[in-house]
Write an enzyme that holds these catalytic residues in place. Structure first.
Site, PDB file in Angstrom:
ATOM      1  N   ASN A   1       0.976  -1.286  -0.074  1.00 32.01           N
ATOM      2  CA  ASN A   1      -0.168   0.027   0.133  1.00 32.01           C
ATOM      3  C   ASN A   1       1.103   1.195   0.143  1.00 32.01           C
ATOM      4  O   ASN A   1       1.627   1.430   1.048  1.00 32.01           O
ATOM      5  CB  ASN A   1      -0.649   0.155   1.222  1.00 32.01           C
ATOM      6  CG  ASN A   1      -1.707   1.407   1.334  1.00 32.01           C
ATOM      7  OD1 ASN A   1      -2.588   1.588   0.618  1.00 32.01           O
ATOM      8  ND2 ASN A   1      -1.119   2.173   2.146  1.00 32.01           N
ATOM      9  N   GLU A   2       0.836   1.978  -0.922  1.00 32.74           N
ATOM     10  CA  GLU A   2       1.554   3.212  -1.435  1.00 32.74           C
ATOM     11  C   GLU A   2       3.016   3.265  -1.224  1.00 32.74           C
ATOM     12  O   GLU A   2       3.569   4.370  -0.955  1.00 32.74           O
ATOM     13  CB  GLU A   2       0.892   4.290  -0.243  1.00 32.74           C
ATOM     14  CG  GLU A   2      -0.800   4.387  -0.401  1.00 32.74           C
ATOM     15  CD  GLU A   2      -1.528   5.546   0.300  1.00 32.74           C
ATOM     16  OE1 GLU A   2      -0.873   5.927   1.259  1.00 32.74           O
ATOM     17  OE2 GLU A   2      -2.501   5.904  -0.017  1.00 32.74           O
TER      18      GLU A   2
END
Length: 846
Positions: A431-432
């Site tokens: 995630n990210e």
């Protein structure tokens, strides 16, 4: 001897390691648990979810804890082995048995199995101790050993990147800093002579869906000399589909069989078909006696991620059993900061809420955990697709050899644990983390395909996402699509809307755009976006102890909102759109109106784009849930109480949805000058797989008087495209000079004589409108014996966002609804008992 299991769930005690006094030992009610839960039970810690108690609980994060169990040796027949099995230890754990070290663990996401046959040979009580080193201090120590690494990221202390522990425990922009420790999943003794260590169902469905093959691969351990048999069986709803017995040589480690299934019943996401689950089992027998048996449920389905060049760039959407699915849904964070408190029933209630809300997909976010089996089983049974992140979130992770090996073991363990679930349709690397790479200007040359060079760069985590993880997925679950990160798209900028998935945070974060233009900001798949709102007053009252603190800007309320700059951002969106309030209940409601409208504008437009060459493949809002009672982007709060946005998403995600929208006129940019003309559009979105005939009506109603300003437009025998968008009007024009009275556009869709969908478009912003004297009537009918009550709702003038009170164990068919004159709406209330007071309600009445 037949397999025997003894759970070690009771009889434990625990203490602070540094307190060696006899009275330091405290009882543990049951494991799995965390030290915080056990301290609360022993009245040594106040509920960290109330008031400022999170701060009072920080001392727990800085301690080392010891858990102790005295137990009797189980009966162990000759030739059998005894294993001590931990499904999860949180996190730096040293395990001793009778004073001898038998296990050291540093990864929360791993299970462990230790042969303790020899150690348990003596009679009498045996002593098991587990010491949990302080993860917070250990992380700092590990970080200091690699000073050359660039410890970059968002949220929490960056030392977290060195530790394979749920990253949100370090605190996030929606959660507290609660560094749990403990035996967080089951622990048991297993006695066996032969054992199935794994059963892997591999399903292949032919393109015509007429035949499926189910290959069962069983891995076996503990065979002695002699003749063994693996008895495989495939059933559906208890009826046998196929069975076969396979002889096993004592040197064998696996047994395998392939079953052909003719005309299989296919597994579908909810709304597209049923969710039949076949059961595959294998039993190990010797001389006709069963020694061990395990079973797994599986679904027969095809799942593809379609990425094809088109005029918008490159598509990104899901195709299940040959059917294109618009994946409207939500992101999921852990449902509690104290993980063992989440029961199987609570997991199921969350997934039931998603199904009731028309949500097709849930994204298990990469800063939490690989969820409990009960979560995935509920998704399988109820038909919710799962986007599964690996547990890397918002950081540049280090890659020293021991850590890489731990990550590899973690990945193998969890992919093998999850791979039979038909709901899981994609694995995603992180995630990210690619956003961190961009913002920290770390090296990333997509054309460089040498993994060894990645390890030597200042973005070594690329090695995890583009080599280690895809290799394990290809080996252990090759039928499931792998995507390197979220957001990510072929190595391009993570904000590129033409490829892959994006996180669109320029509403709320970033440039803080008007939510009315949300759909113009989307990409090929919008896997994060959101808007904050307060939870209902009943949730606020749980964590705000003093009445004096029950005002919108109180310190305790701000403390329970962890988002940076939340005061300014909430104020911005409120002051731009609504007349402000100082009363807390009114303020709560206004934040919820903004969130509901924001989600509606995003989902409504992106779903329309789905029907236009699959421009948008899905939208997963941030977030469905909370991990504690708080103020966040969640559309359902910690206590499973839906906010109004839950219902606006539900309506937009119905199989048939109608949309009407006038063009956006930015009142801020033009200094509140009213537009002279506005264009408007009218359309129908359908996820039904067959073309339908319908009737569409569009009305123009005065906000001031409630009267029709012109005759309704009626379109009969409209051919509604299957699984797509049908545009009714694309160039409608409103002349505000000739018709200056503010008015709503109210659209309805009839199919088979019934109203299938409604939508109302309002003049923006709401703060310029007079909502007094609406003439709203809510008429309840008597509650039935089944606990259902019908509410009939009418109004003399248009009503905005009628929201009903949320009570525990009471469910509403709809809420946050707009009411226009001449269109009675009905809301069904389930769970009210005869004699219960009527539900309170609120609506925009400035």
């Amino acid at each position: 001897m037949a397999f025997f299991e003894q759970r070690l769930s009771t009889g434990w005690t625990f203490r602070d390691r540094d307190d060696e006094s006899a009275e330091a030992w405290m009882p543990v009610a049951v494991v799995p648990s965390t030290v915080q839960q056990d301290l609360i039970a022993n009245e040594k810690l106040e509920d960290p979810y109330v008031g400022f108690n999170e701060l009072k609980a920080r001392w727990v994060n800085e301690k080392t804890w010891v858990y102790r169990l005295e137990f009797q040796r189980p009966e162990v027949p000759a030739g059998s082995t005894v294993a001590l099995v931990f499904d999860g230890l949180d996190t730096f754990a040293s395990v001793t048995l009778n004073g001898q070290l038998i296990l050291e663990s540093s990864n929360m996401f791993l299970g462990h199995r230790v042969d303790v046959t020899t150690a348990l040979q003596t009679e009498g009580p045996h002593v098991l101790e587990v010491e949990f080193d302080c993860a917070q201090l250990k992380a700092t120590e590990l970080r200091s050993k690699d000073p050359n690494h660039k410890w970059e990221g968002f949220n929490g202390d960056m030392s977290r990147l060195a530790v394979r522990k749920a990253q949100y425990h370090w605190g996030w922009d929606w959660g507290p800093v609660i560094m749990t420790a403990g035996i967080w999943r089951d622990v048991r003794l297993e006695v066996s002579s032969a054992r199935v260590t794994d059963l892997w169902p591999q399903v292949h469905l032919t393109d015509d869906h007429k035949t499926a093959s189910v290959t069962a691969v069983a891995t076996i351990d503990g065979l002695a000399s002699g003749a063994y048999t693996a008895c495989f069986r495939l059933t559906l709803r208890g009826d046998e589909i196929a069975c076969q017995d396979i002889p096993i040589e004592n040197s064998g480690k696996t047994a395998q069989v392939t079953f052909q299934v003719d005309n299989p019943e296919l597994w579908w996401p909810h709304g597209y078909g049923s969710q039949p689950l076949y059961e595959l089992s294998v039993a190990i027998t010797r001389d006709g006696k069963e020694l061990h048996q395990i079973s797994k449920k599986l679904g027969i389905r095809q799942a593809d991620v379609v990425q094809q060049p088109d005029k918008h760039g490159k598509s990104f959407f899901f195709r299940i059993n040959g059917v294109d699915i618009f994946c409207g849904g939500s992101c999921w964070i852990p449902a509690d900061s104290l993980l063992p408190s989440i029961t199987a029933d609570r997991y199921r209630r969350w997934i039931e809420l998603m199904v009731a809300g028309g949500q097709a997909m849930v994204r298990v976010w990469g800063g939490g955990i690989y969820e409990d089996a009960a979560f995935y089983e509920a998704c399988d049974e109820l038909g919710v697709l799962v986007w599964q992140d690996f547990m890397f979130g918002c950081g540049n992770y280090p890659v020293w050899p021991e850590l890489l090996e731990s990550i590899r073991q973690e990945t193998v363990f969890n992919v093998q644990r999850l791979r039979h679930h038909p709901s899981i349709v994609i694995y995603v690397g992180n995630n990210e983390d690619y956003q961190v790479q961009e913002q920290a200007n770390l090296t990333y040359d997509y054309s460089d395909k040498d993994p060894e060079s990645w390890l030597k760069s200042d973005f070594p985590a690329r090695y995890i996402y583009e080599k280690l993880l895809p290799e394990v997925v290809a080996e252990c679950s090759p039928s499931v699509f792998y995507h390197p990160g979220s957001p990510w798209g072929d190595g391009k900028a993570t904000s590129d809307p033409t490829v892959g998935d994006i996180h669109q945070w320029n509403v709320w974060h970033g440039t803080q755009e008007k939510y009315q233009i949300f759909d113009t900001l989307g990409g090929r798949f919008n896997s994060e976006f959101g808007m904050e709102a307060f939870p209902h007053m009943s949730t606020i009252e749980y964590f705000v102890e003093n009445d004096a603190d029950k005002y919108p800007q109180s310190q305790v309320l701000d403390f329970h909102n962890k988002a940076d700059g939340h005061e300014r951002r909430l104020a911005t969106y409120l002051v731009e759109n609504l007349r402000m309030a100082t009363d807390l209940e009114k303020y709560i409601y206004l934040t919820q109106v903004v969130q509901a409208e924001t989600m509606m504008f995003g989902y409504r437009g992106w779903r329309r784009q789905w029907g236009h060459e699959r421009k948008c493949g899905g939208a997963l809002l941030w977030q469905i849930n909370d991990c504690w009672p708080t103020i966040s982007w969640a559309i359902v709060d910690y206590f499973l109480r839906p906010k109004p946005a839950y219902y606006t998403v539900k309506r937009v995600m119905k199989p048939l949805a109608i949309g009407v929208r006038r063009e956006h006129s930015d009142w801020s940019a033009v200094h509140a000058q009213p537009p002279k003309r506005s264009q408007y559009e009218l359309w129908v979105a359908s996820s039904r797989l067959e073309e339908l005939q319908g009737t569409v009506e569009l009305r123009w109603l005065s906000v001031v008087t409630g009267r029709d300003l012109r005759a309704p437009a009626v379109y009969e025998n409209v051919a509604i495209a299957a699984n797509g968008t049908t545009d009714i009007i694309t160039d409608g024009l409103i002349d505000h000079v000739a018709q200056p009275e503010p008015h709503v556009l109210a659209a309805r869709l009839w199919v088979d004589g019934e109203i299938a969908a409604r939508d109302v478009d309002w003049p923006q912003p709401f703060k310029y409108l007079d909502f007094s004297d609406r003439g709203l009537e809510v008429r309840p009918q008597a509650t039935s014996a089944a606990g259902q009550q019908i509410l009939r709702i009418t109004a003399r003038k248009p009503v905005k966002c009628l929201v009903f009170e949320e009570r525990d164990n009471v469910r509403l068919s709809d809420s946050a609804i707009d009411i226009v004159p001449g269109d009675e709406q009905v809301v069904t209330v389930t769970g009210l008992n005869e004699g219960d007071p009527p539900l309170k309600y609120n609506y925009l009445d400035q």
